[in-house]
Design a protein around this motif. Structure first.
Motif, PDB file in Angstrom:
ATOM      1  N   ARG A 107      47.161  16.641 123.171  1.00 38.85           N
ATOM      2  CA  ARG A 107      48.374  15.866 122.905  1.00 38.85           C
ATOM      3  C   ARG A 107      49.317  16.718 122.061  1.00 38.85           C
ATOM      4  O   ARG A 107      48.902  17.394 121.124  1.00 38.85           O
ATOM      5  CB  ARG A 107      48.048  14.575 122.143  1.00 38.85           C
ATOM      6  N   VAL A 108      50.595  16.669 122.397  1.00 38.12           N
ATOM      7  CA  VAL A 108      51.601  17.371 121.609  1.00 38.12           C
ATOM      8  C   VAL A 108      52.914  16.613 121.771  1.00 38.12           C
ATOM      9  O   VAL A 108      53.227  16.120 122.856  1.00 38.12           O
ATOM     10  CB  VAL A 108      51.752  18.845 122.055  1.00 38.12           C
ATOM     11  N   SER A 109      53.654  16.474 120.696  1.00 32.17           N
ATOM     12  CA  SER A 109      54.919  15.742 120.761  1.00 32.17           C
ATOM     13  C   SER A 109      55.985  16.595 121.432  1.00 32.17           C
ATOM     14  O   SER A 109      55.906  17.834 121.447  1.00 32.17           O
ATOM     15  CB  SER A 109      55.383  15.341 119.360  1.00 32.17           C
ATOM     16  N   HIS A 110      57.003  15.916 121.971  1.00 33.05           N
ATOM     17  CA  HIS A 110      58.088  16.672 122.593  1.00 33.05           C
ATOM     18  C   HIS A 110      58.829  17.508 121.563  1.00 33.05           C
ATOM     19  O   HIS A 110      59.305  18.603 121.858  1.00 33.05           O
ATOM     20  CB  HIS A 110      59.051  15.728 123.324  1.00 33.05           C
ATOM     21  N   GLU A 111      58.913  17.014 120.317  1.00 33.81           N
ATOM     22  CA  GLU A 111      59.603  17.776 119.277  1.00 33.81           C
ATOM     23  C   GLU A 111      58.848  19.060 118.955  1.00 33.81           C
ATOM     24  O   GLU A 111      59.456  20.108 118.696  1.00 33.81           O
ATOM     25  CB  GLU A 111      59.763  16.916 118.026  1.00 33.81           C
ATOM     26  N   ALA A 112      57.501  19.002 118.994  1.00 33.04           N
ATOM     27  CA  ALA A 112      56.702  20.214 118.743  1.00 33.04           C
ATOM     28  C   ALA A 112      56.949  21.253 119.830  1.00 33.04           C
ATOM     29  O   ALA A 112      56.975  22.464 119.556  1.00 33.04           O
ATOM     30  CB  ALA A 112      55.213  19.855 118.671  1.00 33.04           C
ATOM     31  N   ILE A 113      57.136  20.801 121.066  1.00 32.36           N
ATOM     32  CA  ILE A 113      57.427  21.741 122.158  1.00 32.36           C
ATOM     33  C   ILE A 113      58.800  22.374 121.950  1.00 32.36           C
ATOM     34  O   ILE A 113      58.977  23.590 122.090  1.00 32.36           O
ATOM     35  CB  ILE A 113      57.360  21.025 123.518  1.00 32.36           C
ATOM     36  N   TYR A 114      59.777  21.544 121.586  1.00 30.95           N
ATOM     37  CA  TYR A 114      61.115  22.085 121.319  1.00 30.95           C
ATOM     38  C   TYR A 114      61.073  23.099 120.171  1.00 30.95           C
ATOM     39  O   TYR A 114      61.703  24.167 120.245  1.00 30.95           O
ATOM     40  CB  TYR A 114      62.078  20.953 120.962  1.00 30.95           C
ATOM     41  N   LEU A 115      60.343  22.767 119.097  1.00 29.75           N
ATOM     42  CA  LEU A 115      60.258  23.680 117.958  1.00 29.75           C
ATOM     43  C   LEU A 115      59.630  25.000 118.372  1.00 29.75           C
ATOM     44  O   LEU A 115      60.067  26.075 117.953  1.00 29.75           O
ATOM     45  CB  LEU A 115      59.450  23.039 116.833  1.00 29.75           C
ATOM     46  N   SER A 116      58.585  24.940 119.201  1.00 24.27           N
ATOM     47  CA  SER A 116      57.930  26.167 119.645  1.00 24.27           C
ATOM     48  C   SER A 116      58.859  27.019 120.502  1.00 24.27           C
ATOM     49  O   SER A 116      58.755  28.243 120.512  1.00 24.27           O
ATOM     50  CB  SER A 116      56.664  25.824 120.431  1.00 24.27           C
ATOM     51  N   LEU A 117      59.780  26.364 121.219  1.00 25.51           N
ATOM     52  CA  LEU A 117      60.721  27.105 122.053  1.00 25.51           C
ATOM     53  C   LEU A 117      61.883  27.700 121.262  1.00 25.51           C
ATOM     54  O   LEU A 117      62.333  28.802 121.538  1.00 25.51           O
ATOM     55  CB  LEU A 117      61.280  26.178 123.146  1.00 25.51           C
ATOM     56  N   PHE A 118      62.371  26.941 120.264  1.00 29.86           N
ATOM     57  CA  PHE A 118      63.617  27.318 119.606  1.00 29.86           C
ATOM     58  C   PHE A 118      63.467  27.821 118.172  1.00 29.86           C
ATOM     59  O   PHE A 118      64.404  28.424 117.648  1.00 29.86           O
ATOM     60  CB  PHE A 118      64.578  26.118 119.601  1.00 29.86           C
ATOM     61  N   ASP A 119      62.353  27.547 117.521  1.00 32.60           N
ATOM     62  CA  ASP A 119      62.187  27.922 116.123  1.00 32.60           C
ATOM     63  C   ASP A 119      61.694  29.361 116.029  1.00 32.60           C
ATOM     64  O   ASP A 119      60.606  29.681 116.516  1.00 32.60           O
ATOM     65  CB  ASP A 119      61.185  26.975 115.452  1.00 32.60           C
ATOM     66  N   PRO A 120      62.462  30.272 115.415  1.00 35.62           N
ATOM     67  CA  PRO A 120      62.052  31.681 115.334  1.00 35.62           C
ATOM     68  C   PRO A 120      60.697  31.874 114.667  1.00 35.62           C
ATOM     69  O   PRO A 120      59.980  32.825 114.979  1.00 35.62           O
ATOM     70  CB  PRO A 120      63.167  32.326 114.495  1.00 35.62           C
TER      71      PRO A 120
END
Length: 328
Positions: A107-120
């Motif tokens: 399980r992973v939240s959508h926000e965690a996926i966004y952070l992994s994509l966009f957070d340096p």
């Protein structure tokens, strides 16, 4: 709640534009005291920089730890696979919850996926090149901004949306559609249709152009291909391409209701779908190069994505059920 990098970038832009903490807070939906403390903590108005502030905040956190997607290779591989299929992070998160109800490691939240994509700081958690598979195609994340609607011409003998049957509103009865054009480089466009109950999408090629007499035959042909019970109503924007609405209604027995000027939210399902379609149909492309087969393939991909509104079932599943019910 901690500030995100996107919010810090918005703060930095606001400061550069001379905005007050209160104005920035309103834009972000935060308290003005949160913005004031953030700016004071990271150098003040003259020295504040989003990336530096975000890195400092991360280092100051009590328990900084690697992202879940960085720690779990199985979960990361599955998330990357779905991103390659152009699923949104929210669709991926909902699908995982549905498919692995008793396995918290999957399980992973959508926000965690966004952070992994966009957070340096998390760039090793997931392939950041997958940002190109997102609908926006952006390599940086920005807060949403409202888009100003634009009105178009006057149409004779129009039937206003205020006369539309009340059953359309609750989405309980299938067969009510919303439609519009997605424009490419002029005069190219594609007609988009979305069934309100299932959110099933259809795309209609317009190889001849976008004038009413060029759009009417293609739109009529598609609507006539639908099962009769699925041809109840059509709601359209006030674009001049629908000036032949009476001809379409006479051929299909399908009343066409037009929205108020500058009111795209009155066919919001179609508006949202058109935004999704920009991932496939760029604004600066000549959309006439897309054949009907090409458009059918795009619609099929969209219709088979899981949707949160349907409990992460797909529009194709819901539409097929309603078609089956209509035939009985």
């Amino acid at each position: 709640m901690h500030l995100s990098l996107a919010e810090r970038e918005e703060i930095s832009r606001g400061l550069a534009a001379g905005c007050s903490a209160r104005a920035i807070a309103r834009r972000l939906g935060r308290r003005s005291s949160t913005i004031s403390r953030e700016v004071s903590r990271h150098g003040g108005r003259e020295s504040y920089r989003a990336a530096a502030a975000d890195a400092q905040a991360y280092q100051s956190a009590r328990r900084p730890k690697p992202a879940k997607l960085a720690r779990d290779s199985r979960l990361r591989a599955l998330v990357e696979q779905k991103l390659m299929m152009r699923w949104s992070p929210e669709q991926i998160s909902g699908w995982l919850a549905r498919c692995f109800p008793s396995d918290s490691s999957m399980r992973v939240s959508h926000e965690a996926i966004y952070l992994s994509l966009f957070d340096p700081r998390r760039r090793k958690a997931i392939d950041r090149g997958l940002t190109r598979q997102l609908r926006s195609g952006r390599v940086m994340r920005h807060p949403k901004r409202a888009r100003r609607p634009d009105g178009r011409g006057v149409i004779k003998d129009l039937v206003p949306i205020s006369e539309r049957p009340t059953e359309v509103e609750n989405r309980m009865v299938a067969g009510h559609w919303e439609g519009d054009l997605v424009m490419g480089s002029r005069p190219s466009a594609v007609a988009t249709l979305v069934e309100r109950t299932s959110r099933f999408t259809a795309l209609v090629a317009l190889p001849d152009g976008i004038k009413a007499d060029q759009v009417t035959p293609h739109l009529t042909r598609y609507l006539l291909s639908l099962p009769a019970p699925m041809r109840r109503t059509l709601t359209w924007d006030r674009g001049r391409e629908i000036a032949g609405h009476k001809t379409i209604t006479e051929a299909t027995s399908m009343p066409i209701y037009l929205c108020k000027p500058r009111s795209p939210w009155q066919r919001g399902t179609n508006e949202n779908t058109n935004r999704l379609l920009r991932q496939y149909l760029p604004k600066n492309a000549d959309l006439r190069r897309f054949s009907q087969d090409d458009l059918d393939a795009i619609a099929d991909e969209l219709n088979n994505r899981p949707r949160k509104i349907h409990g992460y079932r797909s529009p194709a599943e819901i539409y097929a059920e309603h078609c089956g019910t209509s035939r009985r």
